[in-house]
Design an enzyme around this catalytic site. Structure first.
Site, short mmCIF file in Angstrom:
data_model
loop_
_atom_site.label_atom_id
_atom_site.label_comp_id
_atom_site.label_asym_id
_atom_site.label_seq_id
_atom_site.Cartn_x
_atom_site.Cartn_y
_atom_site.Cartn_z
N GLU A 194 -4.76 10.15 9.39
CA GLU A 194 -3.45 9.63 9.46
C GLU A 194 -3.48 10.66 11.04
O GLU A 194 -2.51 10.44 11.36
CB GLU A 194 -2.99 10.29 7.89
N HIS A 235 -7.79 4.13 3.56
CA HIS A 235 -8.23 4.64 4.72
C HIS A 235 -9.78 4.95 5.30
O HIS A 235 -10.34 4.85 6.73
CB HIS A 235 -7.75 5.95 4.54
N ASP A 289 1.40 -1.46 -0.39
CA ASP A 289 0.00 -0.07 0.36
C ASP A 289 1.01 0.99 0.19
O ASP A 289 1.78 1.06 0.58
CB ASP A 289 -0.80 0.13 1.25
N SER A 290 -0.31 2.65 -0.47
CA SER A 290 1.10 3.66 -0.48
C SER A 290 1.64 3.93 0.80
O SER A 290 2.02 4.45 1.68
CB SER A 290 0.70 4.91 -1.07
N CYS A 297 -10.86 3.61 -0.55
CA CYS A 297 -9.89 3.73 -0.13
C CYS A 297 -9.51 3.15 0.72
O CYS A 297 -10.57 3.01 1.65
CB CYS A 297 -9.89 5.81 0.24
N CYS A 340 -3.71 -1.03 -2.18
CA CYS A 340 -4.12 0.30 -2.19
C CYS A 340 -5.51 1.15 -3.60
O CYS A 340 -4.33 0.51 -4.60
CB CYS A 340 -2.38 1.21 -2.54
N1 DGL Z 1 -3.91 3.90 -0.15
C1 DGL Z 1 -4.37 5.09 -0.85
C2 DGL Z 1 -5.26 4.56 -1.72
O1 DGL Z 1 -6.30 3.61 -1.26
C3 DGL Z 1 -5.10 5.60 0.15
C4 DGL Z 1 -3.58 6.88 0.72
C5 DGL Z 1 -2.98 7.54 -0.56
O2 DGL Z 1 -3.41 8.32 -1.43
O3 DGL Z 1 -2.11 7.03 -0.56
O4 DGL Z 1 -6.21 5.16 -3.33
#
Ligand code: DGL
Length: 267
Positions: free
Chosen positions: A152, A184, A10-11, A182, A73
Site C-alpha cells: 500500500e 497484494h 475486495d477489502s 493474498c 479477497c
Molecule cells: N485482500 C486481502 C486478502 O487477500 C488483503 C488485504 C486485507 O488484509 O484486507 O487477504
C-alpha cells in the site's frame, strides 16, 4: 449504468490484481469492482466481521444486477465464500480453490508453501482445500502481515521489504511451489522470486481465478456479446487515493478512463 457485469469485491485495492487477470481473460465482459477501502484491512479482523462486510459488499454488487460474483479477497474467501454461495442464486467464485488447484498442477515434490494474511493462514483454509484435493500433499503456511502495508505504501523494490520478505520466507523449507494467498502479494512477486530462486514456482491465484470465471460464464451461457467490456469502480473511502494507488495494480489506460464513485458503508 453497467448491467450484467462480473461483480468483484475486495477489502480494498489488492483485488485489482484479480480484476486485471479477469479483464485480460475476458476483454468483452463488463466489470463492476467494489473495494472496501474504508474498512481495509480484513486480514486481521474476526470471521464474524469479515462475513458481515462480505455480505454488505455482495448486496451492493447484486443491486447492480451482476451475473457472477468474484470474491477477490483471500481473507473474505476464507471466511465468507461458502456462506455467500448459500444465499445467492448467481455463481460465486473465490480465489482459494483456483490457486490451490494450480499449485497442485505444477508441484513435483508435493511440498507446497502458502503465504497470506493472519486471518487466511489461521483459518486453515488452504491446508483443508489442498489436502481435500490431494491427501498426499505437504503444506507449509506462513502469515506475512507486513506485506499488505508495504505494498500500500508502494515499498516494493526496497531494502526493508526484501529484509522482511527474507525473514518470513525463511520459515518455508524444502517447498517447490509457493501460493501467493493474498491479493497484494503478486505485486511483490519479483522480490519473492529473487529470494526463493528458480527452484520454487510461484502461483498467483489471480490468473487461475480468471480461468474459472471464464469457464463458469461459458458453462452458464452468460457471455457478453459486446466486443469491448466496460469497467466501473466503487470504493467506500477516498476515490482520489484509490485512483492514485490503483496505478500499481492496473494498466495505465484503465486508470485514465476509470469511472469511480464512493459508497458510504457503516463501520
Ligand atoms: N485482500 C486481502 C486478502 O487477500 C488483503 C488485504 C486485507 O488484509 O484486507 O487477504
Amino acid at each position: 449504468m453497467i448491467k450484467h457485469g462480473i461483480g468483484i469485491f475486495d477489502s480494498g485495492l489488492g483485488g485489482l490484481t484479480v480484476m486485471k487477470a479477469i479483464k485480460e481473460a475476458l476483454p468483452c465482459e463488463n466489470i463492476i469492482y467494489f473495494g472496501d477501502t474504508a474498512r481495509v484491512p480484513y486480514g486481521n479482523k474476526s470471521p464474524e466481521t469479515i462475513k458481515r462486510f462480505a455480505k454488505e459488499m455482495t448486496d451492493f454488487l447484486c443491486s447492480k444486477n451482476i451475473k457472477i460474483l468474484v470474491v477477490a479477497c483471500n481473507t473474505a474467501s476464507a471466511f465468507a465464500l461458502e456462506y455467500l454461495k448459500t444465499i445467492l442464486d448467481i455463481p460465486v467464485v473465490g480465489v482459494i480453490e483456483p490457486g490451490s488447484k494450480s499449485a497442485l498442477e505444477v508441484t513435483k515434490t508435493k511440498k507446497i508453501g502458502v503465504i497470506g494474511t493472519k486471518g487466511t493462514i489461521n483459518s486453515g483454509v488452504y491446508e483443508n482445500i489442498l489436502s481435500r484435493l490431494d491427501s498426499t500433499v505437504e503444506v507449509q503456511v506462513k502469515a506475512c502481515p507486513l506485506f499488505v502495508p508495504l505494498v500500500e505504501e508502494g515499498w516494493v523494490e526496497n531494502k526493508i521489504t526484501e529484509d522482511i520478505a527474507k525473514q518470513y520466507l525463511a520459515d518455508l523449507t524444502g517447498i517447490d511451489t509457493l501460493i501467493l494467498g493474498c491479493t497484494h502479494y503478486p505485486i511483490l512477486k519479483k522480490v519473492i522470486e529473487n529470494i526463493l530462486g528458480d527452484s520454487v514456482i510461484i502461483v498467483d491465484s489471480a490468473i487461475e481465478t480468471a480461468q474459472v470465471v471464464r469457464n463458469t460464464i461459458k458453462l452458464n451461457a452468460m457471455e457478453q456479446k459486446a466486443c469491448q467490456g466496460q469497467s466501473e469502480f466503487f470504493v467506500s473511502d477516498d476515490p482520489g487515493k484509490f485512483r492514485e494507488v490503483s496505478r500499481k495494480f492496473l494498466d495505465e489506460d484503465i486508470c485514465q478512463e476509470m469511472l469511480l464513485s464512493k459508497v458510504i458503508l457503516m463501520p
